[in-house]
Design an enzyme around this catalytic site. Structure first.
Site, PDB file in Angstrom:
ATOM      1  N   GLY A 113       0.830  -1.193   0.000  1.00 62.45           N
ATOM      2  CA  GLY A 113       0.000   0.000   0.000  1.00 62.45           C
ATOM      3  C   GLY A 113       0.865   1.244   0.000  1.00 62.45           C
ATOM      4  O   GLY A 113       1.912   1.261  -0.636  1.00 62.45           O
ATOM      5  N   MET A 114       0.451   2.275   0.740  1.00 60.81           N
ATOM      6  CA  MET A 114       1.208   3.521   0.840  1.00 60.81           C
ATOM      7  C   MET A 114       1.420   4.132  -0.526  1.00 60.81           C
ATOM      8  O   MET A 114       2.514   4.605  -0.846  1.00 60.81           O
ATOM      9  CB  MET A 114       2.581   3.291   1.485  1.00 60.81           C
ATOM     10  CG  MET A 114       2.503   2.722   2.860  1.00 60.81           C
ATOM     11  SD  MET A 114       2.858   4.014   4.006  1.00 60.81           S
ATOM     12  CE  MET A 114       2.950   3.072   5.508  1.00 60.81           C
ATOM     13  N   CYS A 115       0.408   4.052  -1.382  1.00 60.97           N
ATOM     14  CA  CYS A 115       0.571   4.700  -2.680  1.00 60.97           C
ATOM     15  C   CYS A 115      -0.706   5.444  -3.024  1.00 60.97           C
ATOM     16  O   CYS A 115      -1.236   5.341  -4.115  1.00 60.97           O
ATOM     17  CB  CYS A 115       0.952   3.694  -3.757  1.00 60.97           C
ATOM     18  SG  CYS A 115      -0.055   2.225  -3.743  1.00 60.97           S
ATOM     19  N   GLY A 116      -1.239   6.178  -2.049  1.00 60.51           N
ATOM     20  CA  GLY A 116      -2.387   7.030  -2.299  1.00 60.51           C
ATOM     21  C   GLY A 116      -3.620   6.223  -2.643  1.00 60.51           C
ATOM     22  O   GLY A 116      -3.839   5.143  -2.105  1.00 60.51           O
ATOM     23  N   SER A 162       2.881   7.135  -7.888  1.00 58.25           N
ATOM     24  CA  SER A 162       1.831   7.405  -6.926  1.00 58.25           C
ATOM     25  C   SER A 162       2.372   7.356  -5.502  1.00 58.25           C
ATOM     26  O   SER A 162       2.041   8.191  -4.662  1.00 58.25           O
ATOM     27  CB  SER A 162       0.721   6.372  -7.116  1.00 58.25           C
ATOM     28  OG  SER A 162      -0.343   6.638  -6.281  1.00 58.25           O
TER      29      SER A 162
END
Lengths: 142, 292
Positions: free
Chosen positions: B87-90, B247
């Site tokens: 994750g951690m991609c908006g 992103s």
């Protein structure tokens, strides 16, 4: 009107330019293309492409792929291509030996990975082609 | 030291260390992004030229039957969904998954952990799951492509589509669903690809003469579409990787900026509270002294 030749691989455009003639290694043997050639689509076998322009010949080692000739434009798509003058013979031989060894190990293992085998075979094939192409150009220069 | 002050100081510390982590992640993502963008751009020409060759060959051969080029009634849509592992991609993941859940009658093959987890949780049909590293080499993508190709030829799925985050630029990525098989409209697909990449229309030299095929037209047309399809899948994965890292870089940059802002606000609060405490202490001392 001269030919327009382009050779494209997945990671770069290996060659682009005008040519008086070009020789291609196809699955059925070498094919020479001159301006005015009939439209052609062919399977390229691993081998050597020779581009002639003004008496000067540029040789490239190519892996298998496809070629299309339409209206004096020769487009080659191949998995790998390298200018013969830039081939490092020692590096190619090392790569060939490495690929051959890895291939034998992989084939001997109980659970061979078909994708890995294909990749190794491609490396081995291309390294061998580089060696052959380089050998030919250096012997003709002597 | 009063309790309020220590709490604020601890918060400043934790905000700052979070900021350091997000900054490090931003730097890692930006270097990976550069590589992924270069790879995606380099692969475009190859994919495009291959498409063109297939295009002319199909046009010149004329009326050739090939299972990969034939449209049939669609009962099950085979969708290859390319997602990040992390994750951690908006909003990238949630946008992709929302788009995936909107496809009716789809059987999914996932490339990337996030897609597998979310689709399994949503109770969708999963045919297979394949891993892919950040390098996204052709050989890594090939098993997934071949799995779907086989399913298509066996009639388990009636289309093969790929859902991925289309890379427009560093700031803009949008989910895109692209149909790869059956490849019956090659001219249209090639045009869509060119529009997508912003490439000019190719100058196809008019040549009315019949085309020669070596070794033969059926031989070439049995090999070209499969290769073109695999290259198209690979290209989609490369773009998805470029989108992912872009992103993530943007999201981590926003997080770093936020942490700086919060740390500044907290420092102000901390200094005010400390000053108030000192003033209070002086007041108490002077009050004590005047009483004495």
């Amino acid at each position: 009107m001269p030919l327009q030749v382009e050779i494209v691989t997945p990671d770069r455009r290996a060659y682009q330019g005008a040519a008086d003639g070009v020789t291609l290694p196809t699955a059925l043997g070498e094919v020479g293309i001159l301006p005015g050639h009939i439209p052609l689509t062919a399977v390229i076998a691993a081998g050597e492409v020779a581009v002639t322009l003004g008496g000067k010949v540029t040789r490239l080692a190519v892996d298998q792929g496809f070629v299309r000739v339409v209206g004096d434009k020769v487009s080659v798509v191949t998995e790998a291509a390298l200018d013969v003058a830039k081939i490092d013979l020692a590096a190619a031989e090392q790569a060939e030996a490495r690929a051959r060894q890895a291939l034998e190990e992989a084939k001997g293992s109980r659970d061979p990975d078909p994708e890995g085998l294909l990749r190794l075979e491609q490396q081995l094939r291309f390294a061998a082609i580089q060696r052959m192409a380089k050998g030919r150009s250096s012997s003709s220069a002597d | 030291m009063p309790k309020g002050l220590r709490e604020i100081r601890n918060r400043i510390k934790s905000v700052k260390s979070t900021g350091q982590i997000t900054r490090a992640m931003q730097l890692v993502a930006s270097s990976k992004m550069k590589k992924a963008q270069d790879a995606a751009k380099a692969g475009r020409e190859y994919a495009e030229l291959l498409g063109e060759i297939l295009d002319t060959a199909a046009a010149k051969a004329g009326g050739l039957e090939h299972p990969l080029l034939t449209r049939r009634e669609v009962r099950v849509r085979g969708v290859l969904i390319v997602t990040p592992d992390k994750g951690m991609c908006g909003a990238l993941n949630s946008n992709l998954l929302r788009a995936a859940l909107e496809i009716p009658g789809a059987a999914f093959v996932t490339l990337g952990r996030k897609g597998r987890q979310s689709l399994a949780r949503a109770g969708r049909t999963l045919l297979a799951d394949f891993p892919v590293t950040d390098k996204a080499a052709f050989a890594e993508v090939r098993p997934a492509a071949e799995f779907l190709l086989k399913a298509f030829l066996e009639g388990k799925v009636d289309t093969v589509e790929v859902l991925y985050a289309h890379f427009k630029n560093t700031l803009v990525q949008a989910p895109r669903l692209q149909r790869l098989l059956p490849a019956d409209d090659l001219v249209g697909q090639a045009r869509a690809l060119r529009e997508k990449l912003g490439l000019p229309e190719p100058k196809v030299e008019a040549d009315e003469r019949d085309m020669a095929f070596e070794p033969s037209a059926p031989e070439i047309l049995s090999r070209l579409p499969a290769l073109f399809y695999k290259v198209a899948v690979h290209q989609a994965v490369l773009e998805a990787k470029a989108s992912e890292h872009s992103s993530r870089m943007v999201a981590m940059k926003a997080a770093t900026d936020n942490s700086k802002k919060i740390a500044a606000a907290l420092s102000l609060e901390y200094n005010k509270a400390r000053q108030a405490a000192i003033t209070q202490e002086i007041l108490e001392l002077t009050a004590g002294a005047s009483q004495a």
